[in-house]
Design an enzyme around this catalytic site. Structure first.
Site, PDB file in Angstrom:
ATOM      1  N   ASN A  36     -68.238  -8.425   6.287  1.00 30.57           N
ATOM      2  CA  ASN A  36     -68.532  -8.097   4.882  1.00 30.57           C
ATOM      3  C   ASN A  36     -69.986  -8.328   4.495  1.00 30.57           C
ATOM      4  O   ASN A  36     -70.572  -7.555   3.752  1.00 30.57           O
ATOM      5  CB  ASN A  36     -67.572  -8.842   3.933  1.00 30.57           C
ATOM      6  CG  ASN A  36     -67.757 -10.334   3.981  1.00 30.57           C
ATOM      7  OD1 ASN A  36     -68.101 -10.889   5.017  1.00 30.57           O
ATOM      8  ND2 ASN A  36     -67.543 -10.988   2.866  1.00 30.57           N
ATOM      9  N   LYS A  48     -71.342 -14.387  17.798  1.00 29.73           N
ATOM     10  CA  LYS A  48     -70.427 -13.247  18.038  1.00 29.73           C
ATOM     11  C   LYS A  48     -70.241 -12.511  16.711  1.00 29.73           C
ATOM     12  O   LYS A  48     -69.580 -12.978  15.805  1.00 29.73           O
ATOM     13  CB  LYS A  48     -69.079 -13.729  18.572  1.00 29.73           C
ATOM     14  CG  LYS A  48     -68.407 -12.609  19.317  1.00 29.73           C
ATOM     15  CD  LYS A  48     -67.022 -12.205  19.007  1.00 29.73           C
ATOM     16  CE  LYS A  48     -66.320 -12.032  17.788  1.00 29.73           C
ATOM     17  NZ  LYS A  48     -66.249 -10.647  17.286  1.00 29.73           N
ATOM     18  N   GLY A  51     -64.428 -16.195   8.238  1.00 31.85           N
ATOM     19  CA  GLY A  51     -63.457 -15.104   8.373  1.00 31.85           C
ATOM     20  C   GLY A  51     -62.181 -15.466   7.651  1.00 31.85           C
ATOM     21  O   GLY A  51     -62.172 -16.318   6.753  1.00 31.85           O
ATOM     22  N   GLY A  78     -59.179 -18.598  11.139  1.00 29.71           N
ATOM     23  CA  GLY A  78     -59.827 -19.910  11.091  1.00 29.71           C
ATOM     24  C   GLY A  78     -58.923 -20.999  11.646  1.00 29.71           C
ATOM     25  O   GLY A  78     -59.379 -21.900  12.352  1.00 29.71           O
ATOM     26  N   GLU A  91     -65.529 -21.400   7.016  1.00 30.48           N
ATOM     27  CA  GLU A  91     -65.746 -20.719   5.733  1.00 30.48           C
ATOM     28  C   GLU A  91     -64.732 -19.591   5.676  1.00 30.48           C
ATOM     29  O   GLU A  91     -64.920 -18.550   6.295  1.00 30.48           O
ATOM     30  CB  GLU A  91     -67.172 -20.155   5.662  1.00 30.48           C
ATOM     31  CG  GLU A  91     -68.255 -21.201   5.646  1.00 30.48           C
ATOM     32  CD  GLU A  91     -68.330 -21.982   4.342  1.00 30.48           C
ATOM     33  OE1 GLU A  91     -67.529 -21.708   3.418  1.00 30.48           O
ATOM     34  OE2 GLU A  91     -69.166 -22.881   4.258  1.00 30.48           O
ATOM     35  N   CYS A 120     -66.233 -12.931  -0.249  1.00 28.58           N
ATOM     36  CA  CYS A 120     -65.297 -14.061  -0.265  1.00 28.58           C
ATOM     37  C   CYS A 120     -65.203 -14.678  -1.649  1.00 28.58           C
ATOM     38  O   CYS A 120     -64.130 -15.085  -2.090  1.00 28.58           O
ATOM     39  CB  CYS A 120     -65.706 -15.086   0.779  1.00 28.58           C
ATOM     40  SG  CYS A 120     -67.441 -15.523   0.685  1.00 28.58           S
ATOM     41  N   GLN A 148     -58.397  -2.385   5.792  1.00 29.83           N
ATOM     42  CA  GLN A 148     -58.543  -2.822   4.395  1.00 29.83           C
ATOM     43  C   GLN A 148     -58.159  -1.700   3.432  1.00 29.83           C
ATOM     44  O   GLN A 148     -57.578  -1.937   2.379  1.00 29.83           O
ATOM     45  CB  GLN A 148     -59.995  -3.244   4.105  1.00 29.83           C
ATOM     46  CG  GLN A 148     -60.415  -4.536   4.763  1.00 29.83           C
ATOM     47  CD  GLN A 148     -59.574  -5.727   4.321  1.00 29.83           C
ATOM     48  OE1 GLN A 148     -59.088  -5.787   3.209  1.00 29.83           O
ATOM     49  NE2 GLN A 148     -59.375  -6.670   5.218  1.00 29.83           N
ATOM     50  N   GLU A 191     -55.191 -12.822  -0.742  1.00 30.52           N
ATOM     51  CA  GLU A 191     -56.614 -12.582  -0.942  1.00 30.52           C
ATOM     52  C   GLU A 191     -56.855 -11.074  -0.897  1.00 30.52           C
ATOM     53  O   GLU A 191     -56.809 -10.463   0.169  1.00 30.52           O
ATOM     54  CB  GLU A 191     -57.462 -13.253   0.147  1.00 30.52           C
ATOM     55  CG  GLU A 191     -58.936 -13.043  -0.123  1.00 30.52           C
ATOM     56  CD  GLU A 191     -59.859 -13.354   1.043  1.00 30.52           C
ATOM     57  OE1 GLU A 191     -59.406 -13.296   2.203  1.00 30.52           O
ATOM     58  OE2 GLU A 191     -61.043 -13.614   0.777  1.00 30.52           O
ATOM     59  N   GLU A 212     -72.253 -24.802   3.935  1.00 26.64           N
ATOM     60  CA  GLU A 212     -73.417 -24.062   4.382  1.00 26.64           C
ATOM     61  C   GLU A 212     -74.449 -24.115   3.260  1.00 26.64           C
ATOM     62  O   GLU A 212     -74.117 -24.419   2.113  1.00 26.64           O
ATOM     63  CB  GLU A 212     -73.031 -22.612   4.696  1.00 26.64           C
ATOM     64  CG  GLU A 212     -71.960 -22.580   5.762  1.00 26.64           C
ATOM     65  CD  GLU A 212     -71.828 -21.278   6.513  1.00 26.64           C
ATOM     66  OE1 GLU A 212     -71.437 -20.289   5.872  1.00 26.64           O
ATOM     67  OE2 GLU A 212     -72.107 -21.258   7.717  1.00 26.64           O
TER      68      GLU A 212
HETATM   69  P1  NAD Z   1     -61.435 -12.071  10.630  1.00 28.13           P
HETATM   70  O1  NAD Z   1     -60.920 -13.466  10.599  1.00 28.13           O
HETATM   71  O2  NAD Z   1     -60.500 -10.989  10.996  1.00 28.13           O
HETATM   72  O3  NAD Z   1     -62.645 -11.947  11.662  1.00 28.13           O
HETATM   73  C1  NAD Z   1     -63.790 -12.765  11.572  1.00 28.13           C
HETATM   74  C2  NAD Z   1     -64.410 -12.895  12.953  1.00 28.13           C
HETATM   75  O4  NAD Z   1     -63.487 -13.579  13.812  1.00 28.13           O
HETATM   76  C3  NAD Z   1     -64.721 -11.566  13.632  1.00 28.13           C
HETATM   77  O5  NAD Z   1     -65.936 -11.678  14.334  1.00 28.13           O
HETATM   78  C4  NAD Z   1     -63.557 -11.423  14.618  1.00 28.13           C
HETATM   79  O6  NAD Z   1     -63.882 -10.629  15.739  1.00 28.13           O
HETATM   80  C5  NAD Z   1     -63.332 -12.862  15.027  1.00 28.13           C
HETATM   81  N1  NAD Z   1     -61.996 -13.167  15.551  1.00 28.13           N
HETATM   82  C6  NAD Z   1     -60.834 -12.514  15.328  1.00 28.13           C
HETATM   83  N2  NAD Z   1     -59.822 -13.112  15.999  1.00 28.13           N
HETATM   84  C7  NAD Z   1     -60.355 -14.183  16.642  1.00 28.13           C
HETATM   85  C8  NAD Z   1     -59.824 -15.202  17.492  1.00 28.13           C
HETATM   86  N3  NAD Z   1     -58.538 -15.238  17.812  1.00 28.13           N
HETATM   87  N4  NAD Z   1     -60.666 -16.143  17.971  1.00 28.13           N
HETATM   88  C9  NAD Z   1     -61.985 -16.129  17.645  1.00 28.13           C
HETATM   89  N5  NAD Z   1     -62.550 -15.184  16.853  1.00 28.13           N
HETATM   90  C10 NAD Z   1     -61.745 -14.226  16.354  1.00 28.13           C
HETATM   91  O7  NAD Z   1     -62.107 -11.833   9.206  1.00 28.13           O
HETATM   92  P2  NAD Z   1     -62.755 -10.467   8.660  1.00 28.13           P
HETATM   93  O8  NAD Z   1     -61.652  -9.542   8.313  1.00 28.13           O
HETATM   94  O9  NAD Z   1     -63.816 -10.028   9.613  1.00 28.13           O
HETATM   95  O10 NAD Z   1     -63.502 -10.988   7.344  1.00 28.13           O
HETATM   96  C11 NAD Z   1     -62.921 -11.065   6.087  1.00 28.13           C
HETATM   97  C12 NAD Z   1     -62.562 -12.498   5.766  1.00 28.13           C
HETATM   98  O11 NAD Z   1     -63.725 -13.335   5.821  1.00 28.13           O
HETATM   99  C13 NAD Z   1     -62.024 -12.663   4.355  1.00 28.13           C
HETATM  100  O12 NAD Z   1     -60.917 -13.524   4.380  1.00 28.13           O
HETATM  101  C14 NAD Z   1     -63.193 -13.303   3.609  1.00 28.13           C
HETATM  102  O13 NAD Z   1     -62.841 -14.008   2.452  1.00 28.13           O
HETATM  103  C15 NAD Z   1     -63.754 -14.176   4.666  1.00 28.13           C
HETATM  104  N6  NAD Z   1     -65.124 -14.580   4.331  1.00 28.13           N
HETATM  105  C16 NAD Z   1     -65.367 -15.880   3.965  1.00 28.13           C
HETATM  106  C17 NAD Z   1     -66.659 -16.284   3.607  1.00 28.13           C
HETATM  107  C18 NAD Z   1     -66.953 -17.710   3.220  1.00 28.13           C
HETATM  108  O14 NAD Z   1     -68.123 -18.084   3.284  1.00 28.13           O
HETATM  109  N7  NAD Z   1     -65.977 -18.514   2.833  1.00 28.13           N
HETATM  110  C19 NAD Z   1     -67.700 -15.349   3.628  1.00 28.13           C
HETATM  111  C20 NAD Z   1     -67.399 -14.040   3.992  1.00 28.13           C
HETATM  112  C21 NAD Z   1     -66.120 -13.666   4.358  1.00 28.13           C
END
Ligand code: NAD
Length: 479
Positions: free
Chosen positions: A149, A172, A225, A230, A247, A281, A328, A383, A460
């Site tokens: 995002n 990554k 993510g 997480g 995060e 987020c 999405q 969310e 952060e």
């Molecule tokens: P996601 O969890 O699907 O992916 C995030 C990252 O994790 C990607 O690089 C993905 O390839 C990797 N990933 C996926 N499966 C994994 C695994 N099993 N092991 C290790 N890595 C893995 O999230 P997304 O759809 O890319 O992003 C959207 C989410 O991120 C939303 O929930 C959003 O709120 C959150 N977000 C949070 C913040 C914050 O600072 N709190 C900021 C931006 C986005």
């Protein structure tokens, strides 16, 4: 088409398995670039490069490290327009937002460069004829796994405090948005970053991402993510006793009291929800509005939403681009159909896939306001990462705060009022990592950022982020 390469040990390389994956423009469906599909072998090579580079980088003075960050920021600012165009192409956001993000990346580097001279421990007087002091050491190889995002900004938030503290790094990127990250990483090299200090492995989360978390030589994982991913990352990291920053997602509430400046609250909700097509987020994901002003507020917000221009982010007048990916887009369509099928809310404006020339090629969806949303609606419980804004009316502040705190998330929250007592009550009782008063989603590199509950842990930005990348060593001397 020439494929873009990963960055390992200062070199542009292909994946060991020789495979690639495509990165597509979410506004047009066109293939932009091919990128290497990194494997666990590539992760091992990147971690080895980072391990070998660690001693030299940790021995450099913080001022020397800061110099590299500063030069990187300078080059990034010079190339802002081309980097922003690339970010828009792979992510979908309007160019103005992409420029903001690239500037935000440069700004965070400059901020941590300015903190270089502040990296220090403490002196502690102790009883008896001795004393104690602490020194702060870098951890070693740190890794970050980031989402699609805000790929440039989030990369900066992680890399800048880690590098200034003397750590080396493996990044990554998300599979939908690796291109800006790869370009930014190569600029560090141009700015004089020694080979191996920053490495980038592109590839799927399940292989490249998990490979990094499993790697015995990675001391710290900073993950941004979804909460579900997480938790998986935290479980794997615990097995290797690694430090973790998480995060995660958010479902930020915005509380609009009856004494709020409604013009500015409506503008805040508009930007807070629809910036980046709702994929932020800390976006406003739930609106709680006092009953007595709900009608007037709704009219103002509706007018603002109708003025947004949907389109390809590269076009000059676009104020809201496409969603970043099919997953999405399908999710937002499913939630909207459910509102109609289950009669679980009233769509005030939006609610459809728009029809304009070329719109069928991209993941476009109208910015949507939904009122009369029942408490058990998915719009309030999940969310919602897209341009859907649910609104609920409340009788008073107590009810608004109770509803606002009723999710598993706790990233941000805002209260809009001119009454200092109400503002203070909101700041004290809203359960979130960041509380805004009369604004929402204001973020700066100087200010700590992070969540509570399922929005994660660790911080952060600000000086707090440095401690996420430093180990305290205590030394006790008896003389
Ligand atoms: P996601 O969890 O699907 O992916 C995030 C990252 O994790 C990607 O690089 C993905 O390839 C990797 N990933 C996926 N499966 C994994 C695994 N099993 N092991 C290790 N890595 C893995 O999230 P997304 O759809 O890319 O992003 C959207 C989410 O991120 C939303 O929930 C959003 O709120 C959150 N977000 C949070 C913040 C914050 O600072 N709190 C900021 C931006 C986005």
């Amino acid at each position: 088409m020439v494929a873009m390469k990963m960055q390992i040990n200062g070199k542009a390389v292909e994946a060991c398995g020789g495979e690639f994956f495509g990165v597509k423009n979410p506004a047009t469906g066109e293939l932009i670039e091919q990128v290497p599909r990194g494997t666990e072998e590539d992760v091992a090579a990147a971690v080895e490069a980072a391990s070998s580079a660690f001693a030299g980088w940790a021995a450099a003075s913080p001022q020397q490290r800061g110099g590299v960050l500063y030069r990187t920021a300078e080059i990034v600012r010079q190339r802002k327009d081309e980097l922003a165009a690339l970010l828009t192409q792979e992510q979908g956001k309007p160019l103005a937002e992409a420029r903001n993000e690239i500037e935000g990346f440069a700004h965070v580097l400059e901020y941590y460069c300015g903190l270089a001279g502040s990296l220090r421990g403490d002196f502690i007087p102790v009883p008896g004829n001795g004393y104690a002091f602490t020194v702060k050491n870098p951890l070693g190889v740190c890794a970050a796994i980031i989402p699609w995002n805000m790929p440039a900004l989030i990369m900066g938030w992680k890399i800048a405090p880690a590098l200034i503290s003397g750590n080396t790094f493996v990044l990554k990127p998300a599979s939908n948005t690796p291109l800006t990250n790869l370009n930014l990483a190569s600029i560090f090299g141009e700015a004089g970053l020694p080979a191996g200090v920053l490495n980038v492995v592109t590839g799927p989360g399940e292989t490249a991402g998990e490979g990094l978390v499993r790697s015995p030589d990675v001391r710290k994982i900073s993950f941004t993510g979804e909460a579900r991913t997480g938790k998986r990352v935290a479980e794997l990291a615990a097995r290797g006793m690694k430090r973790v920053t998480l995060e995660l997602g958010g479902s930020d509430p915005m509380l609009v009291c009856d004494d709020a400046d409604l013009e500015s609250a409506a503008a805040g909700a508009l930007r807070g929800r629809f910036y980046n097509c709702g994929q932020t987020c800390t976006a406003v994901k739930r609106l709680y509005v006092f009953e007595s002003i709900a009608e007037e507020f709704t009219k103002k917000l509706e007018t603002g939403i109708r003025s947004l221009r949907i389109g390809n982010g590269l076009e000059k007048n676009t104020s809201i681009g496409p969603l970043n990916n099919r997953h999405q887009w399908e999710y937002i369509k499913e939630l909207t159909s459910e509102i109609e099928e289950k009669d679980s809310g009233r769509i005030i404006t939006g609610g459809k896939v728009p029809a304009f020339k070329g719109s069928d090629k991209g993941y476009f969806f109208e910015p949507t306001l939904v009122s009369d949303v029942p408490g058990d609606s998915r719009l309030l419980k999940e969310e919602v990462f897209g341009p859907l804004l649910p609104m609920v009316t409340v009788k008073d502040l107590d009810e608004a705060i109770e509803e606002a705190n009723s999710t598993s998330y706790g990233l941000g929250a805002s209260i809009w009022t001119k009454d200092l007592d109400r503002a203070r009550t909101g700041c004290e009782q809203l359960n979130a990592g960041i509380i805004w008063v009369n604004q929402h989603m204001k973020i700066a590199p100087e200010v700590p950022f992070g969540g509570v509950k399922e929005s994660g842990f660790g911080r952060e930005n600000g000086p707090d982020a440095l401690s996420e990348y430093l180990e305290t060593k205590t030394i006790m001397l008896k003389t």
